[in-house]
Design a protein around this motif. Structure first.
Motif, short mmCIF file in Angstrom:
data_model
loop_
_atom_site.label_atom_id
_atom_site.label_comp_id
_atom_site.label_asym_id
_atom_site.label_seq_id
_atom_site.Cartn_x
_atom_site.Cartn_y
_atom_site.Cartn_z
N LEU A 11 0.78 -1.03 -0.09
CA LEU A 11 -0.19 0.06 -0.14
C LEU A 11 0.90 1.47 0.02
O LEU A 11 0.43 2.29 -0.44
CB LEU A 11 -1.00 -0.04 1.14
CG LEU A 11 -2.00 -1.14 1.43
CD1 LEU A 11 -2.91 -1.19 2.50
CD2 LEU A 11 -2.80 -0.96 -0.11
N LEU A 14 1.64 1.69 -3.38
CA LEU A 14 0.75 2.39 -4.22
C LEU A 14 0.57 3.71 -4.08
O LEU A 14 0.24 4.49 -5.06
CB LEU A 14 -0.61 1.67 -3.92
CG LEU A 14 -1.83 1.99 -4.52
CD1 LEU A 14 -1.76 1.92 -5.82
CD2 LEU A 14 -3.04 1.39 -3.83
N VAL A 40 -5.59 -0.50 -10.43
CA VAL A 40 -5.77 -1.22 -9.33
C VAL A 40 -7.04 -2.07 -9.37
O VAL A 40 -6.83 -3.41 -9.07
CB VAL A 40 -6.12 -0.28 -7.87
CG1 VAL A 40 -6.32 -1.17 -6.88
CG2 VAL A 40 -4.76 0.45 -7.49
N LEU A 215 -2.09 -6.39 -5.49
CA LEU A 215 -3.15 -5.25 -5.25
C LEU A 215 -4.48 -5.80 -5.61
O LEU A 215 -5.49 -5.50 -4.85
CB LEU A 215 -2.71 -3.94 -5.69
CG LEU A 215 -1.59 -3.26 -5.09
CD1 LEU A 215 -1.01 -2.11 -5.53
CD2 LEU A 215 -1.94 -2.78 -3.68
#
Length: 383
Positions: A11, A14, A40, A215
């Motif tokens: 994360l 990301l 995503v 993800l």
């Protein structure tokens, strides 16, 4: 590394991805968010707006940040299937084999950008639909499974041709890209000059396609139960406002909400994530503004919460002026005390229901102001 640490690291990458994606572009946070959500969730997006608003540049940068195979093409009504899917292999054809040379073409791309997608003619359209929906290119009697993960499309219009309805529906995310407002022109010129002078080199990848697929698996572990009832209510509101949402898009909206939560670093959806619907619900160009207004009225978005906090702040400053003008034992002080304690209770509720650092910091600062003011009132009342 534990599973929890692995998720946290993923994360964090990301967040780095979306931050680097928008870095060279002024005022394009929404566009970066739409592209990131599409990637995503493994879905497709269309950016609707005039040329020269960084649409293709952002798509290419996204592919670079993923080290993904990229394909870009401008469609016209005269575009032939071979321009997208590769020319026929003449040598193979002479030997009785029907085959295309797909190297560097759409069938080998992981991230693609198609400009003016709604100019597609019937021959291109039929092939595109199966590629977008099934990830299969039907070439004669041959089925070619393609690695396409996300298509970012662009157009200067919303399609009104019934033949294009199916294609438009396959593009889950829709965003109206507007020219920058005048107050950003100065920053735009600086950014444009930096880009032209080569200040921004081709970015180094921060995520791999393998990590994007991880993800995507994580997407389906996001807890959506906290927002389900409110989502159902919003669908009703949209219908009442004359914006029909198909059953298919209702289901797909869950992916947008979950993707937004992941981008925010969470595995549980909150009310703020419902703002992702602004990129899923609109159909006609006027819908973009209508949906945005509805969501701002119905959803306690970060912007709305901060506006509410600002209103409380202005009231407190007004009370502070009145308190400082008041004499000791002024009976109005008891009314100010009552209102300040009510404001403090309201702020506490806002702080407890939000995990946003900016909101929590604003609440904390304002609560300190209220405490100081209450102390001043108590001293004047000799309590």
């Amino acid at each position: 590394m534990s599973d929890a640490q692995s998720v946290k690291a993923l994360l964090a990458k990301l967040r780095d991805f979306i931050s680097l994606l928008k870095a060279p572009f002024v005022g394009r946070d929404d566009e970066a968010l739409v592209i990131t959500m599409a990637i995503v969730s493994g879905e497709h997006a269309v950016l609707i707006g005039e040329p020269g608003t960084a649409k293709s540049a952002m798509a290419r940068r996204a592919a670079d940040l993923l080290h993904a195979r990229f394909f870009k093409y401008l469609l016209t009504k005269f575009t032939e299937p071979g321009e997208l899917f590769g020319p026929l292999d003449v040598k193979a054809l002479r030997e009785g084999e029907y085959r295309r040379i797909t190297r560097g073409k759409l069938p080998e791309a992981e991230i693609a950008f198609l400009d003016e997608i709604f100019n597609a003619n019937s021959a291109v359209l039929n092939s595109l639909l199966s590629v977008l929906q099934e990830r299969i290119f039907y070439d004669g009697y041959t089925e070619i499974r393609v690695p396409l993960w996300s298509l970012i499309a662009a157009s200067n219009r919303v399609p009104d041709d019934p033949e294009l309805e199916a294609l438009y529906d396959r593009l889950l995310y829709r965003h109206h890209v507007k020219p920058l407002s005048e107050d950003l022109w100065d920053k735009l010129l600086d950014a444009a000059w930096a880009i032209e002078s080569g200040a921004y080199d081709k970015p180094k990848p921060v995520l791999s396609m393998g990590e994007i697929k991880e993800l995507n698996k994580l997407l389906f572990k996001v807890d959506l139960s906290p927002v389900k009832n409110q989502l159902l209510r919003l669908f009703t509101v949209f219908e009442e406002k004359g914006m029909h949402v198909s059953d298919r898009r209702k289901g797909k909206a869950l992916k947008a909400i979950a993707a937004h939560a992941l981008i925010e670093g969470r595995l549980a959806a909150t009310e703020t994530d419902l703002m992702a619907l602004r990129y899923v619900i609109p159909k006609d160009i006027d819908d973009f503004e209508k949906v945005d207004v509805i969501l701002r009225e119905e959803v306690r978005s970060k912007e709305r919460i901060l506006r509410e906090i600002e209103e409380i702040r202005l009231n407190i400053r007004r009370f502070a002026e009145e308190v400082r003008r008041s004499m000791e034992f002024d009976m109005r002080l008891t009314e100010y005390y009552k209102r300040l304690t009510q404001a403090k209770a309201k702020l506490s509720k806002i702080g407890e229901s939000s995990d946003d650092p900016e909101i929590r910091k604003s609440v904390e600062t304002l609560n300190d102001e209220i405490d100081d003011l209450i102390q001043e009132i108590m001293m004047k009342l000799n309590l």
